[in-house]
Design an enzyme around this catalytic site. Structure first.
Site, short mmCIF file in Angstrom:
data_model
loop_
_atom_site.label_atom_id
_atom_site.label_comp_id
_atom_site.label_asym_id
_atom_site.label_seq_id
_atom_site.Cartn_x
_atom_site.Cartn_y
_atom_site.Cartn_z
N ASP A 160 0.86 -1.19 0.00
CA ASP A 160 0.00 0.00 0.00
C ASP A 160 0.89 1.23 0.00
O ASP A 160 1.52 1.56 1.01
CB ASP A 160 -0.90 -0.02 1.23
CG ASP A 160 -1.60 1.31 1.48
OD1 ASP A 160 -1.83 2.06 0.50
OD2 ASP A 160 -1.92 1.60 2.66
N ASN A 180 0.58 8.44 0.91
CA ASN A 180 1.22 9.74 0.79
C ASN A 180 2.48 9.86 1.65
O ASN A 180 3.42 10.55 1.28
CB ASN A 180 0.23 10.84 1.18
CG ASN A 180 -0.91 10.96 0.21
OD1 ASN A 180 -0.71 11.28 -0.95
ND2 ASN A 180 -2.12 10.66 0.67
N THR A 181 2.47 9.20 2.80
CA THR A 181 3.57 9.32 3.75
C THR A 181 4.41 8.06 3.84
O THR A 181 5.63 8.11 3.94
CB THR A 181 3.03 9.68 5.15
OG1 THR A 181 2.26 10.89 5.06
CG2 THR A 181 4.16 9.88 6.14
N ARG A 182 3.74 6.90 3.84
CA ARG A 182 4.45 5.64 4.03
C ARG A 182 4.03 4.61 2.98
O ARG A 182 2.92 4.66 2.45
CB ARG A 182 4.16 5.05 5.42
CG ARG A 182 4.63 5.88 6.58
CD ARG A 182 4.47 5.09 7.89
NE ARG A 182 3.10 4.65 8.09
CZ ARG A 182 2.74 3.64 8.88
NH1 ARG A 182 3.66 2.94 9.52
NH2 ARG A 182 1.47 3.30 9.02
N ASP A 190 -6.47 3.36 -2.36
CA ASP A 190 -6.39 2.88 -0.99
C ASP A 190 -7.77 2.80 -0.34
O ASP A 190 -8.08 1.85 0.40
CB ASP A 190 -5.44 3.76 -0.17
CG ASP A 190 -5.79 5.25 -0.22
OD1 ASP A 190 -6.64 5.67 -1.04
OD2 ASP A 190 -5.19 6.01 0.56
N ARG A 191 -8.62 3.79 -0.63
CA ARG A 191 -10.00 3.73 -0.13
C ARG A 191 -10.73 2.53 -0.71
O ARG A 191 -11.47 1.83 -0.01
CB ARG A 191 -10.74 5.03 -0.48
CG ARG A 191 -10.23 6.27 0.22
CD ARG A 191 -10.83 7.54 -0.36
NE ARG A 191 -12.25 7.69 -0.04
CZ ARG A 191 -13.04 8.62 -0.57
NH1 ARG A 191 -12.54 9.46 -1.50
NH2 ARG A 191 -14.30 8.71 -0.22
N THR A 235 -2.40 10.49 6.69
CA THR A 235 -2.12 11.88 6.35
C THR A 235 -3.43 12.64 6.15
O THR A 235 -3.61 13.75 6.63
CB THR A 235 -1.27 11.95 5.08
OG1 THR A 235 -0.09 11.16 5.26
CG2 THR A 235 -0.88 13.38 4.77
#
Length: 243
Positions: free
Chosen positions: A7, A10-12, A100-101, A123
């Site tokens: 997955d 935005n951050t990881r 992701d959603r 995020t």
């Protein structure tokens, strides 16, 4: 069959290894370090199929593909669509829903027996309604807790990047900011839940890095689901042999 789910957020970038019965390994790294997946993947079973979703842009997707190409076939990428795995997408433009959603909704379909909220707290925080028949009815996107805190510190002259604590009646600026950001998350979730058809099995499925900070304050039925997006990717892979 062994499968690896990735997955890219935005951050990881989160990943998990599933042996056909359970998740046996998992981890994460900053999205900006996507090329480091090459090192991580050296410890993954070589015969595994890779399934992935990505909301971090084409450069990250390309970096993931390049990092894995020496040891694995090309990943099976989950793209949002009108329907898959028993979930129907009522978005006005189904393909524009974040992957992701979509993965989280597919994962939720395997857990919920009635209408549910699918909340991904990272995020950004997304609050999505999946009805009892498996239709995604719509949802919210709002800044996550830390993004709210950061925006106050960045865009106001007098407010800091707060490291306070949640309080019902904050009496200092640090606690007021942290409590306000948490109340915004809680309020959005609980208002959406109030709009679900009444049912004793209705529930909020809560996942994401900020989920443990939100969960203690919710006054609705909820369940923390650590791997909901990865679970959705796994269900998608199972439905698409030979992955």
């Amino acid at each position: 069959m062994k499968r690896i789910a990735i997955d890219a957020g935005n951050t990881r970038i989160k990943w998990g290894v599933h042996d056909g019965a359970a998740w046996v390994a998992s981890g994460a790294l900053p999205t900006g370090d996507a090329a480091r997946l090459r090192e991580v993947a050296a410890g993954w079973p070589h015969e595994a199929c890779v399934v992935a979703c990505n909301v971090a842009g084409l450069a990250v997707e390309s970096a993931i593909g390049s990092a894995l190409e020496e040891r694995f076939p090309a990943p099976l990428w989950l793209r949002s669509s009108a329907g898959v795995c028993g979930v129907r997408n009522a978005y006005e433009q189904p393909a524009s829903l974040g992957a992701d959603r979509w993965a989280a909704l597919i994962g939720a379909q395997g857990l919920a027996s009635a209408d549910c909220l699918v909340v991904c707290a990272g995020t950004a925080t997304t609050v999505d309604w999946l009805d009892a028949g498996g239709t995604f009815r719509g949802g919210l996107i709002l800044p996550g807790i830390d993004l709210m805190r950061a925006s106050l510190a960045r865009d106001t002259a007098q407010l800091p990047l707060a490291e306070g604590h949640f309080s019902a009646a904050p009496r200092n600026t640090m606690d007021a900011i942290v409590s306000g950001c948490l109340h915004a998350q809680i309020g959005a979730i609980e208002r959406m839940f109030a709009g679900l058809p009444p049912h004793p099995q209705a529930i909020c499925l809560l996942t994401g890095g900020a989920a443990p900070r939100i969960a203690p304050h919710l006054l609705i039925p909820f369940k923390l689901t650590e791997n909901l997006i990865l679970d959705g990717l796994l269900r998608f892979a199972v439905a698409h042999p030979p992955c």
